[in-house]
Design a protein around this motif. Sequence first.
Motif, PDB file in Angstrom:
ATOM      1  N   LEU A 143       3.882  10.450  -9.591  1.00  0.00           N
ATOM      2  CA  LEU A 143       3.517  10.779 -10.865  1.00  0.00           C
ATOM      3  C   LEU A 143       3.461  12.305 -10.817  1.00  0.00           C
ATOM      4  CD1 LEU A 143       0.717   8.097 -11.394  1.00  0.00           C
ATOM      5  CD2 LEU A 143       2.817   8.433 -12.292  1.00  0.00           C
ATOM      6  N   HIS A 188       2.254   1.869  -3.314  1.00  0.00           N
ATOM      7  CA  HIS A 188       1.309   2.469  -4.356  1.00  0.00           C
ATOM      8  C   HIS A 188       1.093   3.877  -4.179  1.00  0.00           C
ATOM      9  CE1 HIS A 188      -0.973  -0.989  -6.218  1.00  0.00           C
ATOM     10  NE2 HIS A 188       0.146  -1.589  -5.302  1.00  0.00           N
ATOM     11  N   TYR A 189       1.197   4.380  -2.698  1.00  0.00           N
ATOM     12  CA  TYR A 189       0.918   5.865  -2.651  1.00  0.00           C
ATOM     13  C   TYR A 189       2.229   6.510  -3.073  1.00  0.00           C
ATOM     14  CZ  TYR A 189      -3.431   5.533   0.393  1.00  0.00           C
ATOM     15  OH  TYR A 189      -4.581   5.479   0.621  1.00  0.00           O
ATOM     16  N   LEU A 230       0.776  -1.181  -0.089  1.00  0.00           N
ATOM     17  CA  LEU A 230      -0.037  -0.038   0.150  1.00  0.00           C
ATOM     18  C   LEU A 230       0.810   1.290  -0.197  1.00  0.00           C
ATOM     19  CD1 LEU A 230      -2.750   1.338   0.294  1.00  0.00           C
ATOM     20  CD2 LEU A 230      -2.478   1.382   2.621  1.00  0.00           C
ATOM     21  N   VAL A 237       4.433   5.415  -5.451  1.00  0.00           N
ATOM     22  CA  VAL A 237       4.435   5.642  -6.777  1.00  0.00           C
ATOM     23  C   VAL A 237       3.454   6.669  -7.425  1.00  0.00           C
ATOM     24  CG1 VAL A 237       4.072   4.490  -9.076  1.00  0.00           C
ATOM     25  CG2 VAL A 237       5.420   3.266  -7.182  1.00  0.00           C
ATOM     26  N   HIS A 238       2.220   6.539  -7.000  1.00  0.00           N
ATOM     27  CA  HIS A 238       1.212   7.446  -7.083  1.00  0.00           C
ATOM     28  C   HIS A 238       1.645   9.001  -7.127  1.00  0.00           C
ATOM     29  CE1 HIS A 238      -2.798   9.618  -6.887  1.00  0.00           C
ATOM     30  NE2 HIS A 238      -2.897   9.037  -7.835  1.00  0.00           N
ATOM     31  N   THR A 239       2.287   9.105  -6.057  1.00  0.00           N
ATOM     32  CA  THR A 239       2.485  10.752  -5.635  1.00  0.00           C
ATOM     33  C   THR A 239       3.745  10.837  -6.562  1.00  0.00           C
ATOM     34  OG1 THR A 239       3.607  10.051  -3.632  1.00  0.00           O
ATOM     35  CG2 THR A 239       1.841  11.368  -3.449  1.00  0.00           C
TER      36      THR A 239
END
Lengths: 1282, 160
Positions: free
Chosen positions: B36, B29-30, B26, B32-34
């Motif tokens: 972006l 995921h956070y 999790l 990698v998402h940020t």
Amino acid sequence: MEPPEEPLRPVIYTMENKPIVTCAGDQNLFASVYPTLSQQLPREPMEWRRSYGRAPKMIHLESNFVQFKEELLPKEGNKALLTFPFLHIYWTECCDTEVYKATLKDDITKWQNVLKAHSSVDWLIVVVESDAKKKNKTNILPRTSIVDKIRNDFCNKQSDRCVVLCDPLKDSSRTQESWNAFLTKLRTLLLMSFTKNLGKFEDDMRTLREKRTEPGWSFCEYFMVQEELAFVFEMLQQFEDALVQYDELDALFSQYVVNFGAGDGANWLTFFCQSVKSWNGLILRKPIDMEKRELIQSQEATLLDLRSYLFSRQCTLLIFLQRPWEVSQRALELLHNCVQELKLLEVSVPPGALDCWVFLSCLEVLQRIEGCCDRAQIDSNISHTVGLWSYATEKLKSLGYLCGLVSENGPNSEDLNRTVDLLAGLGAERPETAKTAQSPYKKLKEALSSVEAFEKHYLDLSHATIEMYTSIGRIRSAKLVGKDLAEFYMRKKSPQKAEVYLQNALKNYVAEGWALPITHTRKQLAECQKHLGQIENYLQTSSLLASDTHLTEDERKHFCQEILNFANEQKESPGLKVVLSMHSFAQLKHLHFDPSNALVHVGGTLSIEITLLSQMPISVQVEQIAVSVHFSIEKNSYRKTAEWLTKHKTSNGIISFPNENSSVPFSRSSSPALELYEMYERSPSDNSLNTTGIICKNVHMLLRRQESSSSLEIPSGVTLEDGAHILKCSNVTLDPGVNKIIFRTQAKEPGTYTLRQMCTSVGQVQFVLPHIYPIVQYDVYSQDPQLKVEPLTDSLLAGIPQKVKFTVTTGYYTIKNGDSLQLSNADAMLILFHAENRAIIYSNTREKSSEASLMIQSSEKVTSVSLPMAPAYHMIEFELEVLSLPSTPTSGESDKLVNKEPQRKNKEKQKAGNCMVTLDQKVSIDCPWSIYSTIIALTFNIPFKATHSLLSAGKRKYIQVCVQNLSELGFQLSDSNLIDTGNSPDLQLVPLNTKCQKGNKARQEDPRELVGDAEPKNSIYIQHIYSKQSVFFVWELLWTKELPPSLHCHFSLDFYPASEDRSISLKPYSYEFQVENFFTLYNVKAEIFPPLGTEYCKTGSLCSLEVSITRLSDLLEVDKDEALTESDEYCTTKLMYEVVDNSSNWAVCGKSSGVISMPVTARATHKVHMEVMPLFAGYLPFPDVRLFKYLPHHSAHSTQLDADSWIENDNLSVDKNMDDQTDNSSQKSKSSSHSAASVEHKGLPMPRLQPFPSGQVFNSSTGMQILVIPSKDDHILEVSVT
Amino acid sequence: MAVCIAVIAKENYPLYIRSIPAEQELKFHYTVHTSLDVVDEKVSAMGKALVDQRELYLGLLYPTEDYKVSLLSRLGIPCVKSMFPNQLHRYGYVTNSKVKFVMVVDSSNTALRDNEIRSMFRKLHNSYTDVMCNPFYNPGDRIHSRAFDNMVTSMMVQVC
């Protein structure tokens, strides 16, 4: 490089370090020159060529001029560079040789010796000359002499070590020139000194560095050495170079830490591993943090001290270099790095200490940067600083959690102790910041002091960070900080504040399809909504979570149970219904119609099987599943459905729904695929193509606004339609996975039904699928009952039993017991029925459902067919045999109707040949469902056609009847019979038909050859007549007395279909006709004689033709016309003869026709001679001889002619052929009535010709031939080959 | 070597994401998402600068206390040395079709130089290209390819 901005310098650069230059000699002189010198020296830059291939630099030189003392000179081994005198200058204004010799020389020598003792070679002697002194002392030597002396004495080979400065205090061009030369010299020498001394220092430094692997090497010592170099560069305002020194130190230290981590530890490093006791953050407000520097120097610094000092120096230099953004970037790296280094070195750090240090440092860096930049600059460079803000926020948060400031009950004693420890480690506030209200130190202290203060600071920081992230477009980072904030609010029991952050973050994750963050955030949101009491939202979120496969089974069950609990709780007290979106609960996968064409008649049953994929982890008992249906009446609903069906032909009644997987919402971000269909519009009249095109069926999906796609998350968008038509299915258990639910509905009103919404009710919770897409429709139609009667074969034949199929389409009508079809009997049509007649009942889909025997009752007028019981929308099929009677032998009237009437109607067709005469039979049927009678017209074809002709042989007469079979069937014929309807006793009809005709003998070409013995009556023999064949029958007429001019005959013939046995007695085929004027009056005989003396006729030679016309009877009734002239019982009539040769075989010479007067007595003969010439050789048929009645003018008759018959008769007159076989009674009567005017002009008194009826003239030479031989001189031989 | 490798579609949803250890999935995921955000920033800056079209490497996105994240892109961002030991760094790589590769690297592996990161990305890109060449793969779908999986595993296992 650029010098730093002037206003900044005094603030930052407290150490006014400049390269030291010593001054010896005349101090007064120097004092007088100093102002100019210090002002002029930095004015012009000088190029500094560097060693080690470093790029040359332009440099502005400044110096700190001090009085020469021996103590200033560095002792051996002293590495201090800052206090190092780079140049020694000796000042003198001596112009007197004597004085020079007496004092100056010694003084200079002493100075030089001191320098030499310290091996300093950087010196300069300045001789100042002034015109004033020269004027006063005229006897003085030329100035050069003193200078020369000095040069000689001291500057061996270094003449440039002595310079002259002329009148330094005057304002003249000479003075200026002299100053320039001096300054240039001074700068050059200074730079030379720098190069030399720094080079030497660097070499020493490198040597020291190379020793780093030796055991006693100390990083701190080396640090001090290299920093000395950095200081010098900084002093020379070479900040770039200075920064390089620090960066090298930084890298060296980092490398050691890394190596230490890898197990290669240096001894000196263990010192840095001492536990951290102070964490008071970076100090960037002073250019040099002497406190920390001293710690390093005394080798007492901790790792944090060293890093802090190093960074503060780097920061100072970067700010000199106008690169504040690099500071922020490096700061972030440094902070991360330090944290990691401490971990790597396994330095014991009290919990929270590092957080304090990082927090303080972040704020310090930010405040430092703010201190040297204006607002606009900061705003445009948020991207560089936001990382620090975020980091500080993060650290403050963790401090808050650590010190119990976030918990609901405030910090406990343990937390308080920890806080006190942390604050102790901060030490006292630095004097530099003591007066600043917002210093990082004060902020941290305040934040840790109370729960409220912490909240305020934390919120301030968080909001600032979010704002900054948002302003530079780092939405995702902002959402993440927002999520932290939401977590904080949740801890603080303020779910209402947390919700908006969670919602925003969730929206972002959903839009970009990040499954795990979605699940996590949703879980938080669920908790938040539960606290807020947002029941609907909470349930919606719960349903989403229950269907989320990223959660564990237990978690999913928990959320599912939450929904069920709520649903059951509310059951007792019927409160509001909670409407939720269905897509998370269950997905619609397939829909299957039965019947598969989704078309059902009124009252019919339609079943719809829906495949639902339940997303819930456990079985859910559903009270009701309802599908609301929209009803619309469309006129062409049946046709529309058929069209629709052809488009979905392959679907087989199954409609699949697109897989809308909620866990992968990105499918929504990519637009749905185009659904294109071809469209043809045809003109209704002639089915020609009007328009064609392509229709996009899902425009509404493609063109909808992008924002609305996220509305899926908002359950309030779900509305329940109240439709009158609802399909329901109660008490269903939905198991996890695929479920099949069957809805049954009875179709009521005809029209189109569209499935709109689906609603699943669990207690008070309703899951609603707001739109069913693709569009699902079924159609209900209503049909009137119908009766259809059609022949089984292509056409019905009259006279024989024929099968007719009755089809009753019941439509909405249900056939009850006792319902029957009442067929009114037609006179000429019989309905034959057998006991074994059966009716078959088909269902609407053409499946045979049952069979029943058919009850047929017949009364005189009505035949009643009782129908078997059949439900609505079924079909009853049965067959009946009908027999149309071609003629009724008892009625002579109808006989004429049968034969003559159609003949007249179909005159043209008759002429064309083989068309059957048709017979329409109308049946009126009373159906039980209608008060009106249905009239069914059946058309029967009469299979035969009969013609008759009268044949003569002299006076003997024969009647020939030709029967032609026009149908496709073969028949058996028997009992041919011809009777005279007048029943004249004098008349006898003798059949000449052969007794026994077999097989192909029936096929006789010439009717005359059929003549045979009379057939005994009652003997049955069968004659076959095949399709499209003819059979001829001949009777001889025998009479005893004079006959009436006309004879009525009736022909009858039994027939059976050849394929059937003759079990049924059928009515015979009959044909009635009339023969007139059948008595022979004249015999015409033609004879051709060859020319006299020859045996044969020859071509080209005239032959004689003798025509003899003989009267065969006395005066008869038929002779009594206008041509007859009576005188004394001697009657004559006028005849016209005509010799015609249509085949052009003969050339008639002379008169070919003439009128003769013929006595009306038996055996009266008239002979006519004429000459004919054969044109060809061979057997030539005789030319035709025709005989007409020659009637005198009769005006009354001629005026009756109309134009049409005139033309027709004209034709007839040209081509009259008395032997034509086609003449029959009608033709004959026609020609007899009309041909009288054949040669007559209209209205003129002209005689008329009237041909004889065929029976009255017998041509005895018909068919005769004569041999003609070719003439001898004829050389042409014509051969015709056929 | 890498602790997390992600392939992100043009529309910013993950085509593939894998991380070790699994418990921190999790968090990755956070992360990698940020990251972006930074990718977007760098990619949009790309339009302004005239850069080498062949360079897809974005360089170090940003370090956090624990990670380095890297990306590949068309931008020619100078190599960022991993000067911060014991951290995880993120690196990025953006293909010409705007598919992003993000790699989170444990920076305690100091031996990992920029060139190695580049070559790892190149390997990843090649493998991704193979996936795209599969006629049964629908572009835009999540990647379920054993070959790709194995390749990612090989890049992750190297650390331990």
